[in-house]
Design a protein around this motif. Structure first.
Motif, PDB file in Angstrom:
ATOM      1  N   ARG A 559     -62.764  -1.392   5.921  1.00 42.23           N
ATOM      2  CA  ARG A 559     -61.452  -2.030   5.993  1.00 42.23           C
ATOM      3  C   ARG A 559     -61.030  -2.183   7.453  1.00 42.23           C
ATOM      4  O   ARG A 559     -61.496  -1.451   8.340  1.00 42.23           O
ATOM      5  N   LYS A 560     -60.118  -3.089   7.704  1.00 46.89           N
ATOM      6  CA  LYS A 560     -59.533  -3.216   9.031  1.00 46.89           C
ATOM      7  C   LYS A 560     -58.354  -2.251   9.115  1.00 46.89           C
ATOM      8  O   LYS A 560     -57.428  -2.303   8.309  1.00 46.89           O
ATOM      9  N   ILE A 561     -58.406  -1.324  10.079  1.00 41.29           N
ATOM     10  CA  ILE A 561     -57.311  -0.359  10.247  1.00 41.29           C
ATOM     11  C   ILE A 561     -56.190  -1.039  11.027  1.00 41.29           C
ATOM     12  O   ILE A 561     -56.360  -1.435  12.179  1.00 41.29           O
ATOM     13  N   THR A 562     -55.056  -1.197  10.369  1.00 38.65           N
ATOM     14  CA  THR A 562     -53.914  -1.876  10.974  1.00 38.65           C
ATOM     15  C   THR A 562     -52.958  -0.863  11.606  1.00 38.65           C
ATOM     16  O   THR A 562     -52.971   0.317  11.271  1.00 38.65           O
ATOM     17  N   ILE A 563     -52.146  -1.343  12.525  1.00 41.16           N
ATOM     18  CA  ILE A 563     -51.121  -0.523  13.171  1.00 41.16           C
ATOM     19  C   ILE A 563     -49.783  -0.875  12.547  1.00 41.16           C
ATOM     20  O   ILE A 563     -49.407  -2.058  12.471  1.00 41.16           O
ATOM     21  N   GLY A 564     -49.056   0.140  12.077  1.00 44.05           N
ATOM     22  CA  GLY A 564     -47.817  -0.089  11.338  1.00 44.05           C
ATOM     23  C   GLY A 564     -46.607  -0.328  12.222  1.00 44.05           C
ATOM     24  O   GLY A 564     -46.693  -0.338  13.462  1.00 44.05           O
ATOM     25  N   VAL A 565     -45.455  -0.479  11.584  1.00 42.08           N
ATOM     26  CA  VAL A 565     -44.221  -0.820  12.294  1.00 42.08           C
ATOM     27  C   VAL A 565     -43.795   0.268  13.275  1.00 42.08           C
ATOM     28  O   VAL A 565     -43.062   0.000  14.222  1.00 42.08           O
ATOM     29  N   ASN A 566     -44.250   1.481  13.052  1.00 46.02           N
ATOM     30  CA  ASN A 566     -43.906   2.564  13.970  1.00 46.02           C
ATOM     31  C   ASN A 566     -45.081   2.949  14.861  1.00 46.02           C
ATOM     32  O   ASN A 566     -45.215   4.092  15.288  1.00 46.02           O
ATOM     33  N   HIS A 567     -45.939   1.959  15.110  1.00 42.20           N
ATOM     34  CA  HIS A 567     -46.954   2.055  16.167  1.00 42.20           C
ATOM     35  C   HIS A 567     -47.969   3.162  15.925  1.00 42.20           C
ATOM     36  O   HIS A 567     -48.420   3.811  16.865  1.00 42.20           O
ATOM     37  N   ALA A 568     -48.316   3.368  14.672  1.00 45.39           N
ATOM     38  CA  ALA A 568     -49.352   4.326  14.317  1.00 45.39           C
ATOM     39  C   ALA A 568     -50.296   3.673  13.302  1.00 45.39           C
ATOM     40  O   ALA A 568     -49.899   2.770  12.551  1.00 45.39           O
ATOM     41  N   ALA A 569     -51.540   4.137  13.298  1.00 49.53           N
ATOM     42  CA  ALA A 569     -52.525   3.598  12.357  1.00 49.53           C
ATOM     43  C   ALA A 569     -52.042   3.781  10.927  1.00 49.53           C
ATOM     44  O   ALA A 569     -51.490   4.826  10.568  1.00 49.53           O
ATOM     45  N   GLU A 570     -52.253   2.746  10.090  1.00 50.09           N
ATOM     46  CA  GLU A 570     -51.797   2.789   8.697  1.00 50.09           C
ATOM     47  C   GLU A 570     -52.885   3.327   7.780  1.00 50.09           C
ATOM     48  O   GLU A 570     -54.072   3.036   7.942  1.00 50.09           O
ATOM     49  N   GLU A 571     -52.444   4.107   6.791  1.00 52.37           N
ATOM     50  CA  GLU A 571     -53.368   4.652   5.808  1.00 52.37           C
ATOM     51  C   GLU A 571     -53.909   3.537   4.916  1.00 52.37           C
ATOM     52  O   GLU A 571     -53.300   2.463   4.801  1.00 52.37           O
ATOM     53  N   PRO A 572     -55.033   3.749   4.252  1.00 52.70           N
ATOM     54  CA  PRO A 572     -55.563   2.737   3.333  1.00 52.70           C
ATOM     55  C   PRO A 572     -54.641   2.506   2.143  1.00 52.70           C
ATOM     56  O   PRO A 572     -53.941   3.419   1.697  1.00 52.70           O
ATOM     57  N   SER A 573     -54.642   1.295   1.647  1.00 49.03           N
ATOM     58  CA  SER A 573     -53.846   0.951   0.466  1.00 49.03           C
ATOM     59  C   SER A 573     -54.636   1.281  -0.789  1.00 49.03           C
ATOM     60  O   SER A 573     -55.831   1.602  -0.746  1.00 49.03           O
ATOM     61  N   ASP A 574     -53.977   1.165  -1.930  1.00 40.28           N
ATOM     62  CA  ASP A 574     -54.667   1.373  -3.210  1.00 40.28           C
ATOM     63  C   ASP A 574     -55.845   0.402  -3.331  1.00 40.28           C
ATOM     64  O   ASP A 574     -56.927   0.770  -3.804  1.00 40.28           O
ATOM     65  N   ASP A 575     -55.636  -0.842  -2.890  1.00 40.21           N
ATOM     66  CA  ASP A 575     -56.693  -1.852  -2.993  1.00 40.21           C
ATOM     67  C   ASP A 575     -57.897  -1.496  -2.127  1.00 40.21           C
ATOM     68  O   ASP A 575     -59.036  -1.817  -2.483  1.00 40.21           O
ATOM     69  N   ASP A 576     -57.655  -0.839  -0.997  1.00 35.67           N
ATOM     70  CA  ASP A 576     -58.759  -0.474  -0.110  1.00 35.67           C
ATOM     71  C   ASP A 576     -59.743   0.459  -0.803  1.00 35.67           C
ATOM     72  O   ASP A 576     -60.942   0.456  -0.495  1.00 35.67           O
ATOM     73  N   PHE A 577     -59.245   1.268  -1.741  1.00 34.17           N
ATOM     74  CA  PHE A 577     -60.122   2.218  -2.421  1.00 34.17           C
ATOM     75  C   PHE A 577     -61.043   1.547  -3.449  1.00 34.17           C
ATOM     76  O   PHE A 577     -61.933   2.189  -3.995  1.00 34.17           O
ATOM     77  N   ALA A 578     -60.837   0.235  -3.661  1.00 35.55           N
ATOM     78  CA  ALA A 578     -61.784  -0.504  -4.503  1.00 35.55           C
ATOM     79  C   ALA A 578     -63.147  -0.601  -3.820  1.00 35.55           C
ATOM     80  O   ALA A 578     -64.183  -0.767  -4.488  1.00 35.55           O
ATOM     81  N   ASP A 579     -63.165  -0.489  -2.482  1.00 36.25           N
ATOM     82  CA  ASP A 579     -64.420  -0.553  -1.731  1.00 36.25           C
ATOM     83  C   ASP A 579     -64.906   0.827  -1.303  1.00 36.25           C
ATOM     84  O   ASP A 579     -65.779   0.946  -0.433  1.00 36.25           O
ATOM     85  N   ALA A 580     -64.312   1.882  -1.874  1.00 38.27           N
ATOM     86  CA  ALA A 580     -64.727   3.243  -1.517  1.00 38.27           C
ATOM     87  C   ALA A 580     -66.042   3.601  -2.198  1.00 38.27           C
ATOM     88  O   ALA A 580     -66.418   3.022  -3.231  1.00 38.27           O
ATOM     89  N   ALA A 581     -66.757   4.561  -1.609  1.00 40.96           N
ATOM     90  CA  ALA A 581     -67.911   5.146  -2.294  1.00 40.96           C
ATOM     91  C   ALA A 581     -67.405   5.930  -3.499  1.00 40.96           C
ATOM     92  O   ALA A 581     -66.339   6.558  -3.447  1.00 40.96           O
ATOM     93  N   VAL A 582     -68.164   5.905  -4.591  1.00 40.66           N
ATOM     94  CA  VAL A 582     -67.728   6.534  -5.837  1.00 40.66           C
ATOM     95  C   VAL A 582     -68.735   7.617  -6.247  1.00 40.66           C
ATOM     96  O   VAL A 582     -69.947   7.380  -6.254  1.00 40.66           O
ATOM     97  N   TYR A 583     -68.189   8.786  -6.593  1.00 39.03           N
ATOM     98  CA  TYR A 583     -69.002   9.902  -7.074  1.00 39.03           C
ATOM     99  C   TYR A 583     -68.448  10.374  -8.415  1.00 39.03           C
ATOM    100  O   TYR A 583     -67.225  10.361  -8.629  1.00 39.03           O
ATOM    101  N   LYS A 584     -69.352  10.786  -9.290  1.00 37.43           N
ATOM    102  CA  LYS A 584     -68.943  11.368 -10.570  1.00 37.43           C
ATOM    103  C   LYS A 584     -69.128  12.874 -10.488  1.00 37.43           C
ATOM    104  O   LYS A 584     -70.206  13.366 -10.131  1.00 37.43           O
TER     105      LYS A 584
END
Length: 678
Positions: A559-584
């Motif tokens: 994902r592209k890590i964006t900088i938020g309105v308060n000038h800090a890196a933003e956490e991943p969104s729910d949608d970003d976790f669609a591209d996460a590695a998955v373990y059972k």
């Protein structure tokens, strides 16, 4: 008819007598410039913050008991507005939002309660606890505008329904409340909140506010006690460098009560300015860092020594109430939306916090697990309980520099408190993440008593008695006094000498434990024995089991890590976790049934989320400690969990501590089931 009237009058008289009798036995609570005075006795309490709505209700009784066993003598908790009125006009006081039941449990454990009732609480909650719908009303929040205060009054009335009959005057545990939090405007707003509360029926021994930042207009003297704080590090710092900010000042003995490091993302640079009139209040804290959370952009790893050193320094600097934030971690409850603070919400959008996790690296963690500083702090709490009445009136004296620089090693940090020829010497040869050295040939003197020259090893943090209970001086730490027995701790690297006031000097004493005195009524303990003194030895036998973990798929595009309105890196969104590695992860069917057990996942990566039946149940920003989940909280019959990991990106604009795995990518190292720490 006369007989019925007579019976009614007799019953009424009996009620009046019962009420008067109850009122007669309610301990009087007052304060002066030194301390709280309860039932005519000065006390030095330990206040532990726990958020009742962040812990399942069926766990409250055990967790409050553990807090008490750790030495906590007052419980503090926020009442988050959006946890109880997420939808306008619909109040929910059920389940883990049942404030009344939580207070009743504290009462059963004989623990007084301080409520922090907002309307703004912060606590890393969405909008600082103010519901989203409030921001649609066209009024300024945290102001005296009638529209806002009318909503606050409705909230306070609801809170009052929860505490009726539980106030101190009624024989209940509710001893105080705090209005709003970290407010910097006019004290008129805080006084308006107090008038609303008292008009509804709040009638408490005292009221509090945070002593930072300085108000633009003070509240009248005596209306609210200012309480202070300090932290070892702060997730809110904009910097992603190690030891950024002024947190090092928390490890120096000093007369200045407040902190210049708290909430810098909101308040900016703060000066060490003594606020006029504050010295007329007792020196109390409400936010002494029991740990620290992780924001996405900054993830501090705190050590047991950080919490212990800060607490000891505050006590040696004159504080007579140590209030920890947090003392017990928690988990954000279910809501109509996520209830964590993020940079994308309408208010209090300073930082991005995990969706569920609010462990805070507290002495008691998110699932009630004990961290080492639970035990380490406990010996300090025993001292405060047993010697608080003696300590409370003692004035602090500062022989060493009060303005030491970060990591300065030019002299020993020490102070003493004394009154009437008796005193306690406080030593702190510790500074977070700094390389201090042993101090040799140190000459300590207090109350006209000169101790023999000592070598103070690196990391020494202790309290030495002077003219206390027949002891002229000792080079061991005073821990407790019960049933005429005095318990002391042998300090690592310092030979124990006890000089008695009768002239006898005992040198090179060795710990004999709590059953055999080293002299008369004095017992010498190891550090481990001191930490667990008077604790009941019980609980389940430690056991660890492997769990099955299978990789289902690898991670997708970064994902592209964006900088938020308060000038800090933003956490991943729910949608970003669609591209996460998955373990059972497969959990043995009986793993959660035979006693409490934790799932402990060690992994490489940026962020982790855990799902049960497709529902998010836990998350973490990787910072060097394992990802935990309390298996007893799983839905009945659940044996399959899904773990999603987002890879750590090279050169991500985040601070990771020394303990974190900084290897780019993702991977699971181990998955075990354990009851360690429970």
């Amino acid at each position: 008819m006369k007989r019925i009237v007579k019976q009614i009058l007799l019953c009424f008289a009996a009620v009046i007598i019962a009420v008067q009798s109850n009122a007669a036995i309610v301990p009087e609570v007052r304060w002066d410039s030194k301390s709280l005075i309860i039932d005519g006795k000065r006390v030095v309490p330990v206040m532990g913050e726990v958020h009742y709505s962040r812990i399942p209700a069926d766990e409250w009784k055990d967790e409050v008991r553990k807090m008490k066993e750790g030495g906590v003598t007052i419980i503090a908790t926020y009442v988050f507005w959006n946890h109880v009125e997420e939808q306008e006009g619909i109040f929910n006081w059920s389940g883990q939002r049942d404030l009344r039941r939580f207070i009743e449990i504290c009462h059963e454990q004989q623990l007084p309660v301080v409520l922090r009732i907002g309307p703004f609480c912060h606590g890393e909650v969405r909008n600082g606890g103010i519901p989203d719908w409030v921001f649609t009303k066209g009024c300024r929040t945290r102001s005296e505008e009638p529209v806002f205060l009318n909503m606050v009054e409705r909230l306070y009335r609801q809170i009052f329904t929860q505490i009726q009959g539980l106030q101190w005057k009624d024989g209940g545990p509710l001893i105080a409340c705090q209005f709003d939090n970290e407010y910097r405007g006019s004290g008129d707003y805080l006084m308006a909140l107090k008038r609303i509360a008292t008009g509804i029926g709040f009638d408490l021994p005292f009221y509090t506010r945070t002593g930072w930042p300085e108000l633009s207009k003070p509240v009248p003297f005596g209306e609210m006690l200012p309480l202070y704080g300090d932290y070892a590090d702060g997730f809110w710092e904009r910097s992603i460098e190690e030891t950024a900010g002024n947190y090092y000042k928390a490890f120096n003995f000093k007369a200045f009560r407040s902190s210049t490091a708290i909430a810098t993302e909101q308040l900016g640079d703060q000066k060490e300015k003594l606020i006029e009139g504050d010295e007329q209040y007792p020196y109390f804290t409400c936010e002494l860092g029991g740990g620290m959370m992780q924001a996405y952009h900054r993830r501090p790893f705190v050590y047991p020594e950080d919490a212990y050193s800060m607490a000891l320094v505050k006590l040696g600097s004159g504080s007579n109430l140590l209030g920890y934030y947090m003392y017990h971690g928690g988990t954000n409850p279910e809501g109509l939306t996520w209830l964590n603070e993020t940079q994308r919400t309408v208010a209090t959008n300073y930082n991005d916090l995990p969706v569920k996790n609010y462990d805070f690296q507290a002495p008691l963690g998110e699932f009630g697990q004990t961290l080492p500083h639970y035990y380490m702090l406990r010996k300090l709490h025993l001292f405060m309980q047993d010697y608080g009445e003696m300590l409370a009136p003692m004035e602090a004296t500062f022989p060493s520099k009060q303005d030491m620089a970060k990591g300065e090693d030019s002299c020993l940090r020490w102070a003493y408190r004394s009154e009437g020829g008796s005193g306690f010497i406080f030593i702190n040869n510790y500074d977070r993440l700094q390389k201090l050295t042993a101090k040799r040939n140190v000459q300590l003197e207090a109350c006209g008593v000169r101790l023999p020259k000592l070598t103070i090893p690196v990391g020494t943090m202790c309290i030495l008695p002077v003219n206390i209970d027949g002891i002229k001086y000792a080079t061991g730490q005073l821990i407790a006094k019960r049933d005429g027995k005095i318990y002391m701790e042998q300090l690592r690297g310092i030979p124990t000498t006890i000089a008695l006031q009768n002239g006898k000097v005992l040198r090179n004493l060795k710990p004999q434990g709590a059953d055999k005195p080293v002299c008369g009524n004095i017992y010498l303990l190891t550090s481990e024995q001191a930490e667990r003194l008077f604790m009941q030895q019980c609980g389940q036998e430690e056991a660890t089991f492997a769990a099955t973990c299978t990789k289902v798929r690898g991670a997708g595009p970064l994902r592209k890590i964006t900088i938020g309105v308060n000038h800090a890196a933003e956490e991943p969104s729910d949608d970003d976790f669609a591209d996460a590695a998955v373990y059972k992860i497969t959990i043995p069917a009986d793993a959660a049934k035979n006693g409490k057990r934790l799932l402990r996942i060690s992994y490489q990566g940026d962020c982790a989320r855990l799902y049960a039946n497709g529902k998010l149940i836990a998350d973490q920003f990787q910072y060097g400690r394992p990802f935990l989940y309390g298996l007893w909280r799983l839905p009945e019959g659940t044996t399959q969990l899904e773990l999603r990991l987002l890879p750590l990106q090279a050169d991500a604009p985040i601070y990771l501590p020394r303990e974190a795995d900084k290897t780019p990518g993702e991977g699971v190292k181990s998955v075990v089931i354990t009851n360690e720490g429970l």
